[in-house]
Design a protein around this motif. Structure first.
Motif, PDB file in Angstrom:
ATOM      1  N   VAL A 119      11.106 -50.229  57.278  1.00 47.07           N
ATOM      2  CA  VAL A 119       9.858 -49.473  57.332  1.00 47.07           C
ATOM      3  C   VAL A 119       9.552 -48.803  55.999  1.00 47.07           C
ATOM      4  N   ASN A 120      10.568 -48.229  55.350  1.00 48.39           N
ATOM      5  CA  ASN A 120      10.342 -47.419  54.152  1.00 48.39           C
ATOM      6  C   ASN A 120      10.494 -48.147  52.829  1.00 48.39           C
ATOM      7  N   ASN A 121      11.149 -49.288  52.820  1.00 44.94           N
ATOM      8  CA  ASN A 121      11.324 -50.029  51.576  1.00 44.94           C
ATOM      9  C   ASN A 121      11.210 -51.529  51.864  1.00 44.94           C
ATOM     10  N   GLU A 122       9.995 -51.927  52.193  1.00 44.86           N
ATOM     11  CA  GLU A 122       9.741 -53.305  52.604  1.00 44.86           C
ATOM     12  C   GLU A 122      10.107 -54.314  51.513  1.00 44.86           C
ATOM     13  N   THR A 123       9.909 -53.955  50.256  1.00 44.90           N
ATOM     14  CA  THR A 123      10.209 -54.873  49.157  1.00 44.90           C
ATOM     15  C   THR A 123      11.701 -55.185  49.108  1.00 44.90           C
ATOM     16  N   GLU A 124      12.528 -54.160  49.179  1.00 45.90           N
ATOM     17  CA  GLU A 124      13.974 -54.372  49.161  1.00 45.90           C
ATOM     18  C   GLU A 124      14.438 -55.104  50.419  1.00 45.90           C
ATOM     19  N   PHE A 125      13.890 -54.714  51.563  1.00 41.74           N
ATOM     20  CA  PHE A 125      14.251 -55.365  52.820  1.00 41.74           C
ATOM     21  C   PHE A 125      13.889 -56.855  52.776  1.00 41.74           C
ATOM     22  N   SER A 126      12.715 -57.164  52.264  1.00 41.73           N
ATOM     23  CA  SER A 126      12.272 -58.552  52.164  1.00 41.73           C
ATOM     24  C   SER A 126      13.171 -59.359  51.230  1.00 41.73           C
ATOM     25  N   ALA A 127      13.562 -58.758  50.119  1.00 43.22           N
ATOM     26  CA  ALA A 127      14.451 -59.443  49.176  1.00 43.22           C
ATOM     27  C   ALA A 127      15.813 -59.726  49.807  1.00 43.22           C
ATOM     28  N   GLN A 128      16.344 -58.747  50.536  1.00 50.71           N
ATOM     29  CA  GLN A 128      17.627 -58.957  51.206  1.00 50.71           C
ATOM     30  C   GLN A 128      17.506 -60.003  52.312  1.00 50.71           C
ATOM     31  N   LEU A 129      16.409 -59.952  53.062  1.00 49.55           N
ATOM     32  CA  LEU A 129      16.192 -60.943  54.116  1.00 49.55           C
ATOM     33  C   LEU A 129      16.092 -62.337  53.527  1.00 49.55           C
ATOM     34  N   GLN A 130      15.388 -62.456  52.425  1.00 51.35           N
ATOM     35  CA  GLN A 130      15.268 -63.757  51.761  1.00 51.35           C
ATOM     36  C   GLN A 130      16.641 -64.270  51.326  1.00 51.35           C
ATOM     37  N   GLN A 131      17.511 -63.385  50.859  1.00 47.47           N
ATOM     38  CA  GLN A 131      18.870 -63.779  50.473  1.00 47.47           C
ATOM     39  C   GLN A 131      19.638 -64.299  51.682  1.00 47.47           C
ATOM     40  N   TYR A 132      19.547 -63.596  52.812  1.00 49.47           N
ATOM     41  CA  TYR A 132      20.213 -64.058  54.035  1.00 49.47           C
ATOM     42  C   TYR A 132      19.667 -65.418  54.478  1.00 49.47           C
ATOM     43  N   LEU A 133      18.365 -65.600  54.353  1.00 40.41           N
ATOM     44  CA  LEU A 133      17.753 -66.877  54.731  1.00 40.41           C
ATOM     45  C   LEU A 133      18.254 -68.018  53.847  1.00 40.41           C
ATOM     46  N   THR A 134      18.445 -67.732  52.575  1.00 36.58           N
ATOM     47  CA  THR A 134      18.948 -68.738  51.638  1.00 36.58           C
ATOM     48  C   THR A 134      20.403 -69.087  51.933  1.00 36.58           C
ATOM     49  N   GLU A 135      21.186 -68.086  52.285  1.00 41.12           N
ATOM     50  CA  GLU A 135      22.618 -68.288  52.545  1.00 41.12           C
ATOM     51  C   GLU A 135      22.902 -68.963  53.885  1.00 41.12           C
ATOM     52  N   ASP A 136      22.021 -68.807  54.856  1.00 41.50           N
ATOM     53  CA  ASP A 136      22.273 -69.307  56.206  1.00 41.50           C
ATOM     54  C   ASP A 136      21.107 -70.170  56.692  1.00 41.50           C
ATOM     55  N   PRO A 137      21.202 -71.491  56.496  1.00 42.53           N
ATOM     56  CA  PRO A 137      20.104 -72.382  56.888  1.00 42.53           C
ATOM     57  C   PRO A 137      19.798 -72.356  58.390  1.00 42.53           C
ATOM     58  N   ASP A 138      20.807 -72.110  59.228  1.00 40.63           N
ATOM     59  CA  ASP A 138      20.560 -72.039  60.669  1.00 40.63           C
ATOM     60  C   ASP A 138      19.728 -70.801  61.017  1.00 40.63           C
ATOM     61  N   PHE A 139      20.036 -69.680  60.372  1.00 40.52           N
ATOM     62  CA  PHE A 139      19.259 -68.461  60.548  1.00 40.52           C
ATOM     63  C   PHE A 139      17.825 -68.686  60.075  1.00 40.52           C
ATOM     64  N   ALA A 140      17.670 -69.325  58.923  1.00 42.38           N
ATOM     65  CA  ALA A 140      16.339 -69.617  58.382  1.00 42.38           C
ATOM     66  C   ALA A 140      15.545 -70.497  59.341  1.00 42.38           C
ATOM     67  N   LYS A 141      16.193 -71.503  59.894  1.00 39.86           N
ATOM     68  CA  LYS A 141      15.517 -72.404  60.827  1.00 39.86           C
ATOM     69  C   LYS A 141      15.090 -71.654  62.090  1.00 39.86           C
ATOM     70  N   SER A 142      15.962 -70.809  62.615  1.00 39.63           N
ATOM     71  CA  SER A 142      15.642 -70.031  63.818  1.00 39.63           C
ATOM     72  C   SER A 142      14.448 -69.106  63.570  1.00 39.63           C
ATOM     73  N   LEU A 143      14.453 -68.427  62.430  1.00 41.53           N
ATOM     74  CA  LEU A 143      13.362 -67.509  62.120  1.00 41.53           C
ATOM     75  C   LEU A 143      12.066 -68.283  61.886  1.00 41.53           C
ATOM     76  N   GLN A 144      12.164 -69.410  61.202  1.00 44.76           N
ATOM     77  CA  GLN A 144      10.988 -70.252  60.959  1.00 44.76           C
ATOM     78  C   GLN A 144      10.347 -70.679  62.282  1.00 44.76           C
ATOM     79  N   GLU A 145      11.164 -71.125  63.216  1.00 43.90           N
ATOM     80  CA  GLU A 145      10.649 -71.567  64.516  1.00 43.90           C
ATOM     81  C   GLU A 145      10.009 -70.408  65.280  1.00 43.90           C
ATOM     82  N   LEU A 146      10.659 -69.253  65.258  1.00 41.66           N
ATOM     83  CA  LEU A 146      10.125 -68.095  65.973  1.00 41.66           C
ATOM     84  C   LEU A 146       8.803 -67.633  65.375  1.00 41.66           C
ATOM     85  N   VAL A 147       8.728 -67.568  64.067  1.00 34.41           N
ATOM     86  CA  VAL A 147       7.492 -67.137  63.402  1.00 34.41           C
ATOM     87  C   VAL A 147       6.375 -68.142  63.664  1.00 34.41           C
TER      88      VAL A 147
END
Length: 119
Positions: free
Chosen positions: A55-83
């Motif tokens: 909520v308070n630091n969306e830029t940092e949160f987004s950057a960290q989320l993007q890192q997790y998505l890059t590191e875990d293709p299954d997580f990225a696929k799950s989030l992609q499908e949900l979105v």
């Protein structure tokens, strides 16, 4: 949708739940997306700390989320499908509320338009 746009799109959709700015479908979709995107962050902190960062630091949160998505293709696929499914659901649930007996002169509900449109 690529990973660069997936992270901020998911965060934007989760805001309806995080900030309690919406009721109904938008809030439920936000809650579902939030429940998925918070999982990798919970390894580093409790849920309230993760929510505060989102909520308070969306830029940092987004950057960290993007890192997790890059590191875990299954997580990225799950989030992609949900979105993607959530976007389609929101697109198909167009609703207009008219209050105070306002007069409606013209109403147009337009879906996908190819070409020119004029009124």
């Amino acid at each position: 949708m690529d990973l660069i746009t997936l992270a901020p799109t998911a965060i934007t959709m989760a805001k309806a739940f995080l900030k309690a700015t919406n009721d109904g479908l938008g809030r439920k979709i936000g809650e579902d997306i939030w429940n998925l995107i918070k999982k990798p962050f919970q390894k580093k902190g409790n849920e309230e700390e993760v929510k505060e960062l989102a909520v308070n630091n969306e830029t940092e949160f987004s950057a960290q989320l993007q890192q997790y998505l890059t590191e875990d293709p299954d997580f990225a696929k799950s989030l992609q499908e949900l979105v993607t499914n959530s976007q389609q659901l929101l697109k198909n649930s167009l609703m207009q509320n008219i209050t105070n007996n306002e007069k409606v002169e013209k109403q147009v509900n337009a879906g996908i338009i190819n070409g020119n449109l004029s009124f």
